[in-house]
Design a protein around this motif. Sequence first.
Motif: not given
Length: 235
Positions: A11-17
Amino acid sequence: DEVARVQKALRLPVDDWHYYVSSYDGEIRWVDDRIAELLQALAERGLDSSTLIVVTSDHGEAFLEHGYWDHGETLHEEQTHVPLIVAGPGLAPRTIERVVSSVDVFPTLLELAAIPASPSDGESLRPLLDDDPQRRYGRVVAVAEASRRRRKMLRSARDERRKLLLTNMEPVALFDLVRDPRETTDLLATAPAPAETLRAALVGQLAARPIAPRAREATVDPDLDERLRALGYVE
């Protein structure tokens, strides 16, 4: 597909991943630098030729390779395949292509330090380190274990080629790590014989474990208890 999977799971943007993955890589680099400093300090003091160095890890980390984040939820290779480097007096630089276990570190250290052996689940790696034809390293399978909530015990047993995953001793997946190192194709339904061979080896290894001495009661400092819980080592 990866973007959708990451966003759905975390539940967070892929950039955060990508940020978390790069941060983990940064931690590994930081540890590498500290090890380099330690080795340099030993060399400067003339202790490098008489010091035994072992570098390993207790576990790896999952970044949704099999739908899980962090560690302790599965026993796939991203969590169980860890480095093991042993260097010291009389040990020639070489790479050993053999499946071993973390529990082998303790008896290996004892033998290399000429300390009498102590009961252990492990087996000394000295025959492999010395490439000694007169001695045999006899481990058949490497076993990993993780306890999950609701009394689920996860186990894995792997040999030089295959890996079996079990929950409460029931096989749940089988992988050919030579052809499928990322564990994407479950072969349990099509290869029951190799799965049963690995399970039998696991049962035999568990049965051969030495009886551990009874633990002594101890008082744990509240601050230490809190830190252990934060790390997930105490439930």
